[in-house]
Motif scaffolding. Structure first.
Motif, PDB file in Angstrom:
ATOM      1  N   ASP B   6      67.629 -16.328  10.897  1.00  0.00           N
ATOM      2  CA  ASP B   6      67.656 -16.757  12.107  1.00  0.00           C
ATOM      3  C   ASP B   6      68.412 -15.554  12.973  1.00  0.00           C
ATOM      4  O   ASP B   6      68.797 -15.877  14.295  1.00  0.00           O
ATOM      5  CB  ASP B   6      68.077 -17.891  12.530  1.00  0.00           C
ATOM      6  CG  ASP B   6      67.444 -18.632  13.689  1.00  0.00           C
ATOM      7  OD1 ASP B   6      66.337 -18.305  14.237  1.00  0.00           O
ATOM      8  OD2 ASP B   6      67.919 -19.853  14.042  1.00  0.00           O
ATOM      9  N   HIS B   7      68.537 -14.505  12.321  1.00  0.00           N
ATOM     10  CA  HIS B   7      69.635 -13.360  13.014  1.00  0.00           C
ATOM     11  C   HIS B   7      69.050 -12.845  14.377  1.00  0.00           C
ATOM     12  O   HIS B   7      69.806 -12.716  15.336  1.00  0.00           O
ATOM     13  CB  HIS B   7      69.742 -12.158  12.049  1.00  0.00           C
ATOM     14  CG  HIS B   7      70.693 -10.985  12.669  1.00  0.00           C
ATOM     15  ND1 HIS B   7      71.963 -11.369  12.723  1.00  0.00           N
ATOM     16  CD2 HIS B   7      70.542 -10.025  13.044  1.00  0.00           C
ATOM     17  CE1 HIS B   7      72.471 -10.153  13.308  1.00  0.00           C
ATOM     18  NE2 HIS B   7      71.480  -9.370  13.578  1.00  0.00           N
ATOM     19  N   GLU B   8      67.740 -12.717  14.664  1.00  0.00           N
ATOM     20  CA  GLU B   8      67.297 -12.280  15.860  1.00  0.00           C
ATOM     21  C   GLU B   8      67.631 -13.208  17.176  1.00  0.00           C
ATOM     22  O   GLU B   8      67.960 -12.666  18.206  1.00  0.00           O
ATOM     23  CB  GLU B   8      65.731 -12.531  15.914  1.00  0.00           C
ATOM     24  CG  GLU B   8      65.161 -11.287  14.853  1.00  0.00           C
ATOM     25  CD  GLU B   8      65.584  -9.738  15.178  1.00  0.00           C
ATOM     26  OE1 GLU B   8      65.526  -9.446  16.517  1.00  0.00           O
ATOM     27  OE2 GLU B   8      66.255  -9.084  14.445  1.00  0.00           O
ATOM     28  N   ASP B  32      77.155 -22.051  12.367  1.00  0.00           N
ATOM     29  CA  ASP B  32      76.168 -22.181  11.198  1.00  0.00           C
ATOM     30  C   ASP B  32      75.787 -20.915  10.782  1.00  0.00           C
ATOM     31  O   ASP B  32      75.815 -20.649   9.686  1.00  0.00           O
ATOM     32  CB  ASP B  32      75.235 -23.195  11.196  1.00  0.00           C
ATOM     33  CG  ASP B  32      75.681 -24.808  11.401  1.00  0.00           C
ATOM     34  OD1 ASP B  32      76.988 -24.978  11.059  1.00  0.00           O
ATOM     35  OD2 ASP B  32      75.011 -25.542  11.758  1.00  0.00           O
ATOM     36  N   HIS B  33      75.246 -20.198  11.829  1.00  0.00           N
ATOM     37  CA  HIS B  33      74.615 -18.790  11.809  1.00  0.00           C
ATOM     38  C   HIS B  33      75.544 -17.970  11.163  1.00  0.00           C
ATOM     39  O   HIS B  33      75.683 -17.140  10.199  1.00  0.00           O
ATOM     40  CB  HIS B  33      74.000 -18.355  12.811  1.00  0.00           C
ATOM     41  CG  HIS B  33      73.616 -16.857  12.572  1.00  0.00           C
ATOM     42  ND1 HIS B  33      72.295 -16.703  11.919  1.00  0.00           N
ATOM     43  CD2 HIS B  33      74.101 -15.694  13.087  1.00  0.00           C
ATOM     44  CE1 HIS B  33      72.152 -15.169  11.856  1.00  0.00           C
ATOM     45  NE2 HIS B  33      73.280 -14.814  12.606  1.00  0.00           N
ATOM     46  N   LEU B  34      76.976 -18.183  11.707  1.00  0.00           N
ATOM     47  CA  LEU B  34      77.750 -17.115  11.081  1.00  0.00           C
ATOM     48  C   LEU B  34      78.333 -17.281   9.513  1.00  0.00           C
ATOM     49  O   LEU B  34      78.637 -16.380   9.004  1.00  0.00           O
ATOM     50  CB  LEU B  34      79.189 -17.363  11.771  1.00  0.00           C
ATOM     51  CG  LEU B  34      79.357 -16.740  13.525  1.00  0.00           C
ATOM     52  CD1 LEU B  34      80.813 -17.178  14.059  1.00  0.00           C
ATOM     53  CD2 LEU B  34      79.086 -15.264  13.486  1.00  0.00           C
ATOM     54  N   ALA B  36      76.305 -17.943   7.447  1.00  0.00           N
ATOM     55  CA  ALA B  36      75.300 -17.438   6.489  1.00  0.00           C
ATOM     56  C   ALA B  36      75.051 -15.786   6.991  1.00  0.00           C
ATOM     57  O   ALA B  36      74.296 -15.187   6.144  1.00  0.00           O
ATOM     58  CB  ALA B  36      74.021 -18.233   7.013  1.00  0.00           C
ATOM     59  N   CYS B  37      75.744 -15.496   7.926  1.00  0.00           N
ATOM     60  CA  CYS B  37      75.297 -14.134   8.439  1.00  0.00           C
ATOM     61  C   CYS B  37      76.803 -12.964   8.322  1.00  0.00           C
ATOM     62  O   CYS B  37      77.398 -12.937   9.517  1.00  0.00           O
ATOM     63  CB  CYS B  37      74.558 -14.105   9.577  1.00  0.00           C
ATOM     64  SG  CYS B  37      74.097 -12.367  10.183  1.00  0.00           S
ATOM     65  N   PRO B  38      76.829 -12.182   7.452  1.00  0.00           N
ATOM     66  CA  PRO B  38      77.827 -11.083   7.323  1.00  0.00           C
ATOM     67  C   PRO B  38      77.917 -10.257   8.569  1.00  0.00           C
ATOM     68  O   PRO B  38      79.063  -9.908   9.047  1.00  0.00           O
ATOM     69  CB  PRO B  38      77.754 -10.522   6.105  1.00  0.00           C
ATOM     70  CG  PRO B  38      76.728 -11.472   5.295  1.00  0.00           C
ATOM     71  CD  PRO B  38      76.001 -12.140   6.131  1.00  0.00           C
ATOM     72  N   THR B  39      76.678 -10.106   9.001  1.00  0.00           N
ATOM     73  CA  THR B  39      76.623  -9.028  10.134  1.00  0.00           C
ATOM     74  C   THR B  39      77.326  -9.585  11.222  1.00  0.00           C
ATOM     75  O   THR B  39      78.102  -8.860  11.954  1.00  0.00           O
ATOM     76  CB  THR B  39      75.331  -8.613  10.497  1.00  0.00           C
ATOM     77  OG1 THR B  39      74.710  -7.985   9.080  1.00  0.00           O
ATOM     78  CG2 THR B  39      75.134  -7.334  11.569  1.00  0.00           C
ATOM     79  N   CYS B  40      76.707 -10.684  11.782  1.00  0.00           N
ATOM     80  CA  CYS B  40      77.384 -11.393  12.787  1.00  0.00           C
ATOM     81  C   CYS B  40      78.880 -11.763  12.799  1.00  0.00           C
ATOM     82  O   CYS B  40      79.507 -11.756  13.640  1.00  0.00           O
ATOM     83  CB  CYS B  40      76.685 -12.620  13.354  1.00  0.00           C
ATOM     84  SG  CYS B  40      75.055 -12.291  13.995  1.00  0.00           S
ATOM     85  N   ARG B  41      79.287 -12.104  11.375  1.00  0.00           N
ATOM     86  CA  ARG B  41      80.847 -12.242  11.317  1.00  0.00           C
ATOM     87  C   ARG B  41      81.558 -11.178  11.606  1.00  0.00           C
ATOM     88  O   ARG B  41      82.512 -11.289  12.149  1.00  0.00           O
ATOM     89  CB  ARG B  41      80.741 -12.893   9.692  1.00  0.00           C
ATOM     90  CG  ARG B  41      81.913 -13.858   9.468  1.00  0.00           C
ATOM     91  CD  ARG B  41      81.604 -14.858   8.338  1.00  0.00           C
ATOM     92  NE  ARG B  41      81.544 -14.148   7.435  1.00  0.00           N
ATOM     93  CZ  ARG B  41      80.598 -14.278   6.267  1.00  0.00           C
ATOM     94  NH1 ARG B  41      79.412 -15.356   6.452  1.00  0.00           N
ATOM     95  NH2 ARG B  41      80.462 -13.332   5.225  1.00  0.00           N
TER      96      ARG B  41
END
Ligand SMILES: [Zn+2]
Lengths: 197, 237
Positions: B6-8, B32-34, B36-41
């Motif tokens: 769901d990164h998009e 929740d996305h954060l 799971a998502c190292p890039t956004c973190r």
């Protein structure tokens, strides 16, 4: 009785991080020391956000009583005590803005005559605070006006990105992008210690 | 770097998030996305340094001394009560030199502080900083129009009330906890509602054995045994 423990000790010798667990155990002097150290920055932030003295006082009272009652929740791995306190104040102020819907009536340029009339006392900044403030203001000055505007509306105005998009009649994607770009630029300027002379 | 599912959808949300400008529901989804998502973190942590510097740009104002007096009066009252309820004083740790370690480069990101609690009062320390999701229990109220809820977490509870009238002159609201077959125990939670009738109060500590949470009015400073009937009652188990 229990309070006597620190009455004769200089609590001001303790680091913020050490005062937190003391406060969490009910030590009012530890709390008072934290209040003395951080209430100035906290009040300045609250007043900058809500623009009314009485409301800023409510925000500070709620934030610091919240701090006093929930000090056990501070996690030093998450940042400095000051950052934590200012985070609580920021949230409290957003909450107050929404609750009082002062918000709806506020303008993006919030320096109106009425607000100046009821302004609390401006103070001379001490040297350390002045240096910090000028570094941060310098980093904000680097930003293009449209980026600075969305950042200020969001952080100090307490508006959501969709509200800001409506207000500025800009697409949401544009608003988001400006926030991200602006913060990135500000971060770089901070890292280089950018200070406008 | 890796991206989460769901990164998009969340492209460009990091800035909005650290400024506290995501609406509450989206904020929880983004967190929740954060997770799971190292890039956004990584991006969130980078941008947060800038967001956390913003309050330092506010013009310096002096908080009125009367404000400190009001806050300290409440804190002293609660400290006295806590001391009398918990018995023996505990030793303070050895003093350490206060550290003057401000550095804009050294600000460690405070994860999880960017979701604004927009519901009045849903803001207790436990609700904000606790790790587990709170359990919400309604209070029964003897005052018409007054509603209140108890939010329970692992390490305490927060009372959130609305349309609560001001207590009688010289009184405050006080929170009590009761275990099965026992008398109500005092807590340090003493409070008065805000001007709009909303109020929050936090009780810290293990709530496991607690059966009932009560709120009544007591003289300012609180009491060690209840001196009036409860106005709010919540059955925990
Ligand atoms: Zn992502």
């Amino acid at each position: 009785m229990a309070r006597a423990q620190t009455d004769h000790m200089d609590v001001r010798a303790f680091a913020d991080e050490d005062l937190i667990p003391m406060m969490a155990r009910g030590d009012a002097r530890a709390f008072e020391t934290l209040y003395e150290r951080h209430s100035g920055a906290a009040y300045s932030l609250a007043y900058r956000m809500v623009g009314k003295q009485a409301l800023a006082e409510d925000v500070i009272q709620e934030a610091f009583l919240n701090l006093w009652r929930s000090g056990a929740h501070y996690d030093r791995g998450r940042g400095s005590v000051r950052t934590w306190i200012l985070g609580i104040v920021h949230h409290r102020a957003i909450d107050a803005l929404r609750r009082n819907s002062v918000h709806a009536k506020r303008r993006s340029d919030d320096d109106t005559a009425a607000e100046r009339l009821e302004s609390p006392e401006r103070v001379e900044e001490d040297v350390a605070r002045r240096d910090e403030a000028s570094i941060v203001r310098g980093a904000m000055d680097v930003l293009p006006a449209d980026q600075l505007k969305v950042i200020e509306l969001a952080y100090f105005g307490g508006f959501t990105h969709t509200e800001i998009a409506d207000m500025l009649e800009s697409p949401i994607g544009t608003v988001k992008g400006r926030m991200r770009l602006g913060l990135k630029k500000m971060r770089e300027a901070l890292a280089h210690g950018a200070v406008e002379a | 770097m890796n991206v989460g599912p769901d990164h998009e959808r969340w492209a460009d949300a990091a800035g909005v998030y650290v400024l506290g400008a995501l609406p509450t529901d989206e904020c929880a989804a983004y967190e929740d996305h954060l997770a799971a998502c190292p890039t956004c973190r990584a991006e969130t942590e980078e941008l947060r340094v800038a967001a956390q510097a913003l309050p330092l740009s506010a013009p310096a104002m002096r908080p009125p001394p009367a404000l400190k007096s009001r806050i300290m009066a409440e804190v002293e009252r609660e400290a006295e009560l806590l001391a009398s309820a918990s018995g023996a004083p505990r030793r303070a740790p050895e003093p350490k030199r206060r550290r003057f370690n401000f550095s804009l480069r050294g600000v460690i990101p405070a994860v999880g502080l960017a979701c604004a609690a927009l519901v009045a009062g849903a803001f207790g320390g436990a609700a904000l900083f606790g790790s587990s999701s709170p359990q919400t229990i309604p209070f029964e109220s003897t005052i018409s129009n007054t509603s209140a809820e108890l939010e329970m977490t692992d390490d305490g509870a927060t009372i959130v009330a609305n349309n609560l009238p001001l207590p009688p002159e010289g009184k405050v609201y006080m929170v009590w906890i009761q275990k099965p077959g026992q008398a109500p125990e005092p807590t340090s939670a003493l409070f008065t509602p805000r001007r709009d009738g909303s109020a929050t109060a936090s009780v810290t500590g293990d709530m496991d054995a607690v059966e009932t949470v009560l709120v009544n009015t007591e003289p300012i400073g609180g009491s060690t045994t209840p001196t009036s009937q409860p106005v709010l009652t919540a059955s925990v188990s």
